[in-house]
Design an enzyme around this catalytic site. Structure first.
Site, PDB file in Angstrom:
ATOM      1  N   HIS A  16       0.860  -1.206   0.000  1.00  9.41           N
ATOM      2  CA  HIS A  16       0.000   0.000   0.000  1.00  9.41           C
ATOM      3  C   HIS A  16       0.882   1.237   0.000  1.00  9.41           C
ATOM      4  O   HIS A  16       1.498   1.568   1.012  1.00  9.41           O
ATOM      5  CB  HIS A  16      -0.913   0.006   1.228  1.00  9.41           C
ATOM      6  N   HIS A  18       1.568   5.425  -1.694  1.00 12.87           N
ATOM      7  CA  HIS A  18       1.246   6.610  -2.503  1.00 12.87           C
ATOM      8  C   HIS A  18       2.549   7.241  -2.974  1.00 12.87           C
ATOM      9  O   HIS A  18       3.408   7.569  -2.143  1.00 12.87           O
ATOM     10  CB  HIS A  18       0.478   7.647  -1.673  1.00 12.87           C
ATOM     11  N   LYS A 104      -9.293  -0.269  -6.022  1.00 16.59           N
ATOM     12  CA  LYS A 104      -9.401   0.382  -4.714  1.00 16.59           C
ATOM     13  C   LYS A 104     -10.750   1.062  -4.547  1.00 16.59           C
ATOM     14  O   LYS A 104     -11.160   1.861  -5.383  1.00 16.59           O
ATOM     15  CB  LYS A 104      -8.270   1.423  -4.576  1.00 16.59           C
ATOM     16  N   HIS A 141     -10.661   1.183   1.599  1.00 14.78           N
ATOM     17  CA  HIS A 141     -10.445   2.203   2.627  1.00 14.78           C
ATOM     18  C   HIS A 141     -11.674   2.129   3.523  1.00 14.78           C
ATOM     19  O   HIS A 141     -12.736   2.628   3.164  1.00 14.78           O
ATOM     20  CB  HIS A 141     -10.276   3.607   2.030  1.00 14.78           C
ATOM     21  N   HIS A 179      -4.779  -0.624   5.728  1.00 18.57           N
ATOM     22  CA  HIS A 179      -4.331   0.158   6.891  1.00 18.57           C
ATOM     23  C   HIS A 179      -5.301   0.068   8.071  1.00 18.57           C
ATOM     24  O   HIS A 179      -5.849   1.077   8.518  1.00 18.57           O
ATOM     25  CB  HIS A 179      -4.037   1.607   6.529  1.00 18.57           C
ATOM     26  N   ASP A 252       1.415   2.575   3.552  1.00 16.66           N
ATOM     27  CA  ASP A 252       0.560   3.763   3.358  1.00 16.66           C
ATOM     28  C   ASP A 252       1.391   5.041   3.468  1.00 16.66           C
ATOM     29  O   ASP A 252       0.898   6.070   3.935  1.00 16.66           O
ATOM     30  CB  ASP A 252      -0.616   3.785   4.344  1.00 16.66           C
TER      31      ASP A 252
HETATM   32  C1  NCD Z   1      -3.602   9.064   1.953  1.00 21.98           C
HETATM   33  C2  NCD Z   1      -3.135  10.105   0.928  1.00 21.98           C
HETATM   34  O1  NCD Z   1      -2.631  11.152   1.333  1.00 21.98           O
HETATM   35  O2  NCD Z   1      -3.244   9.839  -0.283  1.00 21.98           O
HETATM   36  N1  NCD Z   1      -3.664   9.700   3.242  1.00 21.98           N
HETATM   37  C3  NCD Z   1      -3.604   9.075   4.440  1.00 21.98           C
HETATM   38  O3  NCD Z   1      -3.772   9.755   5.462  1.00 21.98           O
HETATM   39  N2  NCD Z   1      -3.374   7.789   4.537  1.00 21.98           N
HETATM   40  C4  NCD Z   1      -4.902   8.485   1.531  1.00 21.98           C
HETATM   41  C5  NCD Z   1      -5.310   7.264   2.313  1.00 21.98           C
HETATM   42  O4  NCD Z   1      -4.733   6.188   2.198  1.00 21.98           O
HETATM   43  O5  NCD Z   1      -6.261   7.394   3.104  1.00 21.98           O
HETATM   44 ZN    ZN Z   2      -3.319   5.064   1.541  1.00 23.60          ZN
END
Ligand code: NCD
Ligand code: ZN
Length: 348
Positions: A16, A18, A104, A141, A179, A252
C-alpha cells in the site's frame, strides 16, 4: 530473548503506497525501490486512475522517474480507482493487462482525493461480481464518511454498515482491508475466510492518538484512518507479529508538501518510505518477534495476491541512522516520520 543485532530476510514488498505524480515521483521512489521489490501503487491522484489505459500511462511515468539503478529491479503493481461508473468490461481489461493487480474502493469523501470515489457501493455490486470471477482483489479504505459518526469510530462503523455485508454477499471476492487501525478490524479479519486479509502500517503500530497532541497539535502525525488509542495500537502489533498469513506490510506512506500539512486545514498522510522496512524491524524487535518479520513483510502479501515471492535478500542491522528534518519533494519539501530523529534499525 536473543539479542540478535542483524537479520537477513527475503526482500519485502509494500502492499500500500502513494507516490503521487509529476516531479514528486522522483523525490520518493528511490526510498521505496531501495527497500522493496514491488509496491501496490494507490490510484488516488487528483485525476484518479480509473482505467487500465490511465494505469498504463501512470506506470510508465513511475518507471521513467525511478533512479537508474532500480529501473529493472522495481515493479510498480498498479490499481484502479473504483467509481459509481466503473464497468465490468474495465475489470476484464485490467485483468488481461497483467499489470493491474487490484481495484481500490474509496468511499467518496473518506480521504485525500476520494471525492470521485464510490457514493453507493450497491451500485457497484455487478462490478464486484466480475472482480470475484476475475480473481481481482478489492482494496478497501474502510471508514464511513457520515459526519455525525465520531472520527475515531469510523472504521468500526464501516465494518458494521458495509464490510460485513460485502464479505457475506461476495464470499469468493478477495478483499484487503487496508491500513487497519482497530481491534474490531483485527477480529473481523481473523474470523473471516482466507479471502479476507489486511495491511498494517508502521505508524499505526508506533504511535497512538496522543502523538497527535503531544505538547501542541502535530500535523505530521495526522493521517487517515486517524491514529487510535493505545489498546488498538497493541492489537495491531499483536496481529502483525502473530504469524497469521492474513496480515501483511503496507506502509501507506503518503507524502504531502510541508506547506499543505502545516496549514489551518492540514492534509492527511504520513511519509514513511525513508524507513519503509526499518520501522517494522523496530516494532517486531520490540515485540520480541523478529523471527516473524520475514513472513509479514515478504511472504503473506505475494501469497495472498497470487504472485511469486521475491528471490533476493536484504539484511537489517540494529544500528541507528539519522533521519533528515525534511526531504526534497518536487520543488518543495516534505517532513518524514520522526524527522530529525533516528531509525533504530538500518539497512546493512
Ligand atoms: C492518503 C493520501 O494522502 O493519499 N492519506 C492518508 O492519510 N493515509 C490516503 C489514504 O490512504 O487514506
Ligand atoms: Zn493510503
Amino acid at each position: 530473548m536473543t539479542a540478535s543485532s542483524k537479520i537477513t530476510i527475503t526482500r519485502p514488498d509494500d502492499w500500500h503506497l502513494h507516490v503521487r505524480d509529476g516531479n514528486y515521483l522522483s523525490s520518493v521512489l528511490g526510498d521505496t525501490a531501495k527497500r522493496f521489490a514491488r509496491a501496490v501503487i494507490m490510484p488516488n491522484l487528483s485525476d484518479p486512475i480509473t482505467s487500465t489505459d490511465l494505469a498504463s500511462e501512470y506506470r510508465d511515468r513511475i518507471i521513467n522517474a525511478l533512479p537508474a539503478e532500480y529501473k529493472l529491479s522495481f515493479d510498480p503493481l498498479m490499481t484502479l480507482y473504483l467509481t459509481n461508473r466503473t464497468k465490468a468490461s474495465e475489470i476484464k481489461k485490467a485483468r488481461e493487462s497483467g499489470f493491474v493487480h487490484a481495484v481500490k474502493w474509496y468511499p467518496a469523501g473518506a480521504t485525500t482525493n476520494s471525492d470521485k470515489g464510490v457514493s453507493d457501493i450497491v451500485a457497484c455490486y455487478d462490478v464486484l461480481e466480475t472482480m470475484a470471477e476475475e480473481d481481482m482483489p478489492l482494496l478497501v479504505h474502510g471508514e464511513v464518511t457520515d459526519p455525525t459518526v465520531d472520527v475515531f469510530d469510523r472504521e468500526k462503523v464501516f465494518i458494521e454498515q458495509f464490510l460485513e455485508a460485502i464479505i457475506k454477499n461476495f464470499p469468493t471476492l478477495k478483499i484487503v482491508f487496508e491500513h487497519i487501525t482497530t481491534e474490531q478490524a483485527v477480529s473481523l479479519v481473523e474470523s473471516a475466510s482466507d479471502n479476507v486479509a489486511a495491511t498494517i502500517t508502521a505508524h499505526h503500530m508506533l504511535l497512538n492518538r496522543n502523538a497527535l497532541f503531544k505538547g501542541g497539535i502535530r500535523p505530521h502525525h495526522y493521517c487517515l484512518p486517524v491514529l487510535k488509542r493505545e489498546s488498538h495500537r497493541k492489537a495491531l502489533v499483536k496481529a502483525a507479529t502473530s504469524g497469521n498469513k492474513k496480515f501483511f506490510l503496507g506502509t501507506d506512506s503518503a507524502p504531502h508538501t510541508r506547506a499543505s500539512k502545516e496549514n489551518a486545514c492540514g492534509c492527511a498522510g504520513i511519509y514513511t518510505s525513508h524507513g519503509g522496512i526499518e520501522f517494522y524491524a523496530e516494532i517486531f524487535d520490540k515485540a520480541d518477534a523478529l523471527d516473524k518479520l520475514e513472513a509479514f513483510a515478504s511472504f503473506h502479501g505475494p501469497d495472498f495476491y497470487g504472485l511469486p515471492r521475491n528471490k533476493d535478500k536484504i539484511t537489517l542491522a540494529r544500528k541507528k541512522t539519522e533521519i533528515a528534518d525534511t526531504i526534497t519533494f518536487g520543488d518543495e519539501t516534505c517532513v518524514p516520520l520522526r524527522a530529525g530523529g533516528h531509525l533504530n534499525w538500518s539497512i546493512d
